[in-house]
Design a protein around this motif. Structure first.
Motif, PDB file in Angstrom:
ATOM      1  N   GLN A   1       0.842  -1.178   0.000  1.00  0.00           N
ATOM      2  CA  GLN A   1       0.000   0.000   0.000  1.00  0.00           C
ATOM      3  C   GLN A   1       0.887   1.241   0.000  1.00  0.00           C
ATOM      4  O   GLN A   1       1.704   1.433   0.884  1.00  0.00           O
ATOM      5  CB  GLN A   1      -0.909   0.016   1.221  1.00  0.00           C
ATOM      6  CG  GLN A   1      -1.855   1.193   1.285  1.00  0.00           C
ATOM      7  CD  GLN A   1      -2.968   1.113   0.257  1.00  0.00           C
ATOM      8  OE1 GLN A   1      -3.334   0.017  -0.148  1.00  0.00           O
ATOM      9  NE2 GLN A   1      -3.463   2.238  -0.168  1.00  0.00           N
ATOM     10  N   TYR A  32       4.021   3.221 -10.812  1.00  0.00           N
ATOM     11  CA  TYR A  32       2.913   4.120 -10.545  1.00  0.00           C
ATOM     12  C   TYR A  32       3.018   5.411 -11.355  1.00  0.00           C
ATOM     13  O   TYR A  32       4.075   5.778 -11.852  1.00  0.00           O
ATOM     14  CB  TYR A  32       2.890   4.486  -9.049  1.00  0.00           C
ATOM     15  CG  TYR A  32       2.315   3.408  -8.166  1.00  0.00           C
ATOM     16  CD1 TYR A  32       3.048   2.279  -7.860  1.00  0.00           C
ATOM     17  CD2 TYR A  32       1.037   3.536  -7.641  1.00  0.00           C
ATOM     18  CE1 TYR A  32       2.520   1.289  -7.047  1.00  0.00           C
ATOM     19  CE2 TYR A  32       0.507   2.556  -6.822  1.00  0.00           C
ATOM     20  CZ  TYR A  32       1.254   1.433  -6.531  1.00  0.00           C
ATOM     21  OH  TYR A  32       0.733   0.456  -5.736  1.00  0.00           O
ATOM     22  N   LYS A  99      -1.594   6.247  -8.943  1.00  0.00           N
ATOM     23  CA  LYS A  99      -2.352   5.155  -9.529  1.00  0.00           C
ATOM     24  C   LYS A  99      -1.379   4.221 -10.217  1.00  0.00           C
ATOM     25  O   LYS A  99      -0.280   4.612 -10.615  1.00  0.00           O
ATOM     26  CB  LYS A  99      -3.380   5.660 -10.536  1.00  0.00           C
ATOM     27  CG  LYS A  99      -2.796   6.292 -11.778  1.00  0.00           C
ATOM     28  CD  LYS A  99      -3.872   6.616 -12.785  1.00  0.00           C
ATOM     29  CE  LYS A  99      -3.284   7.214 -14.069  1.00  0.00           C
ATOM     30  NZ  LYS A  99      -4.339   7.449 -15.088  1.00  0.00           N
ATOM     31  N   GLY A 103      -3.722   2.216 -15.242  1.00  0.00           N
ATOM     32  CA  GLY A 103      -5.024   2.236 -14.607  1.00  0.00           C
ATOM     33  C   GLY A 103      -5.748   3.554 -14.857  1.00  0.00           C
ATOM     34  O   GLY A 103      -5.153   4.519 -15.327  1.00  0.00           O
ATOM     35  N   ASP A 105      -8.060   4.969 -12.352  1.00  0.00           N
ATOM     36  CA  ASP A 105      -8.381   5.681 -11.113  1.00  0.00           C
ATOM     37  C   ASP A 105      -7.152   5.825 -10.223  1.00  0.00           C
ATOM     38  O   ASP A 105      -6.347   4.910 -10.100  1.00  0.00           O
ATOM     39  CB  ASP A 105      -9.468   4.935 -10.330  1.00  0.00           C
ATOM     40  CG  ASP A 105     -10.777   4.866 -11.086  1.00  0.00           C
ATOM     41  OD1 ASP A 105     -11.488   3.857 -10.952  1.00  0.00           O
ATOM     42  OD2 ASP A 105     -11.076   5.831 -11.823  1.00  0.00           O
ATOM     43  N   TYR A 106      -7.070   6.978  -9.578  1.00  0.00           N
ATOM     44  CA  TYR A 106      -6.047   7.194  -8.567  1.00  0.00           C
ATOM     45  C   TYR A 106      -6.538   6.567  -7.266  1.00  0.00           C
ATOM     46  O   TYR A 106      -7.577   6.963  -6.739  1.00  0.00           O
ATOM     47  CB  TYR A 106      -5.779   8.685  -8.397  1.00  0.00           C
ATOM     48  CG  TYR A 106      -4.971   9.277  -9.522  1.00  0.00           C
ATOM     49  CD1 TYR A 106      -5.587   9.672 -10.710  1.00  0.00           C
ATOM     50  CD2 TYR A 106      -3.591   9.416  -9.414  1.00  0.00           C
ATOM     51  CE1 TYR A 106      -4.840  10.196 -11.757  1.00  0.00           C
ATOM     52  CE2 TYR A 106      -2.837   9.947 -10.456  1.00  0.00           C
ATOM     53  CZ  TYR A 106      -3.461  10.328 -11.625  1.00  0.00           C
ATOM     54  OH  TYR A 106      -2.713  10.839 -12.650  1.00  0.00           O
ATOM     55  N   GLN A 107      -5.779   5.590  -6.777  1.00  0.00           N
ATOM     56  CA  GLN A 107      -6.254   4.833  -5.617  1.00  0.00           C
ATOM     57  C   GLN A 107      -5.735   5.382  -4.297  1.00  0.00           C
ATOM     58  O   GLN A 107      -6.353   5.156  -3.253  1.00  0.00           O
ATOM     59  CB  GLN A 107      -5.811   3.356  -5.720  1.00  0.00           C
ATOM     60  CG  GLN A 107      -6.300   2.632  -6.954  1.00  0.00           C
ATOM     61  CD  GLN A 107      -5.239   2.578  -8.026  1.00  0.00           C
ATOM     62  OE1 GLN A 107      -4.232   3.277  -7.974  1.00  0.00           O
ATOM     63  NE2 GLN A 107      -5.454   1.736  -9.013  1.00  0.00           N
ATOM     64  N   THR A 108      -4.632   6.063  -4.339  1.00  0.00           N
ATOM     65  CA  THR A 108      -3.993   6.506  -3.104  1.00  0.00           C
ATOM     66  C   THR A 108      -3.856   8.016  -3.121  1.00  0.00           C
ATOM     67  O   THR A 108      -3.408   8.586  -4.128  1.00  0.00           O
ATOM     68  CB  THR A 108      -2.612   5.857  -2.945  1.00  0.00           C
ATOM     69  OG1 THR A 108      -2.761   4.429  -2.987  1.00  0.00           O
ATOM     70  CG2 THR A 108      -1.978   6.256  -1.624  1.00  0.00           C
ATOM     71  N   TRP A 109      -4.229   8.630  -2.012  1.00  0.00           N
ATOM     72  CA  TRP A 109      -4.233  10.083  -1.919  1.00  0.00           C
ATOM     73  C   TRP A 109      -3.514  10.544  -0.667  1.00  0.00           C
ATOM     74  O   TRP A 109      -3.568   9.881   0.380  1.00  0.00           O
ATOM     75  CB  TRP A 109      -5.667  10.601  -1.873  1.00  0.00           C
ATOM     76  CG  TRP A 109      -6.407  10.356  -3.130  1.00  0.00           C
ATOM     77  CD1 TRP A 109      -7.007   9.196  -3.536  1.00  0.00           C
ATOM     78  CD2 TRP A 109      -6.620  11.298  -4.183  1.00  0.00           C
ATOM     79  NE1 TRP A 109      -7.577   9.353  -4.772  1.00  0.00           N
ATOM     80  CE2 TRP A 109      -7.358  10.634  -5.190  1.00  0.00           C
ATOM     81  CE3 TRP A 109      -6.258  12.630  -4.376  1.00  0.00           C
ATOM     82  CZ2 TRP A 109      -7.742  11.274  -6.371  1.00  0.00           C
ATOM     83  CZ3 TRP A 109      -6.643  13.263  -5.546  1.00  0.00           C
ATOM     84  CH2 TRP A 109      -7.374  12.584  -6.536  1.00  0.00           C
TER      85      TRP A 109
END
Length: 119
Positions: A1, A32, A99, A103, A105-109
């Protein structure tokens, strides 16, 4: 993660510069895409700039093209957004996001950092 932490925001006058940092941790970041978003009060969040962590062509929104520049420090696992010639309309909370390359969508912010441009 992947975890992201932004820093570098602040209050500046029009025409001045700021450099935002995005420190990544948690896993290998090389696969990423790093993106910078911003959200001003009452407005939707918008993508400002993005680049693959391994390099390549960068994307810049028309509103920042020629003024903002992306860079990264691979050893420090940190990305940067250099913002020059800042304008009052650049005032917003700026978010770093990641992301997986390819991909949608950006999954981590990150948590965001406030940038205020005012005289």
């Amino acid at each position: 993660q992947v975890q992201l932490v932004e820093s570098g925001g602040g209050l500046v006058q029009p025409g001045e510069s700021l450099r935002l940092s995005c420190a990544a941790s948690g896993r290998t970041f090389t696969n990423y895409v790093m993106g910078w978003f911003r959200q001003a009060p009452g407005k939707e969040r918008e993508l400002v700039a993005a680049i693959a962590w391994t390099g390549g062509d960068a994307y810049y929104a028309d509103s920042v093209k020629g003024r903002f520049t992306l860079s990264r420090h691979n050893v420090k696992n940190t990305g940067y957004l250099q913002m020059n010639s800042l304008k009052p309309e650049d005032t917003a909370v700026y978010y770093c996001a990641a992301k997986i390359r390819g991909g949608t969508d950006y999954q981590t912010w990150g948590h965001g950092t406030q940038v205020t441009v005012s005289s």
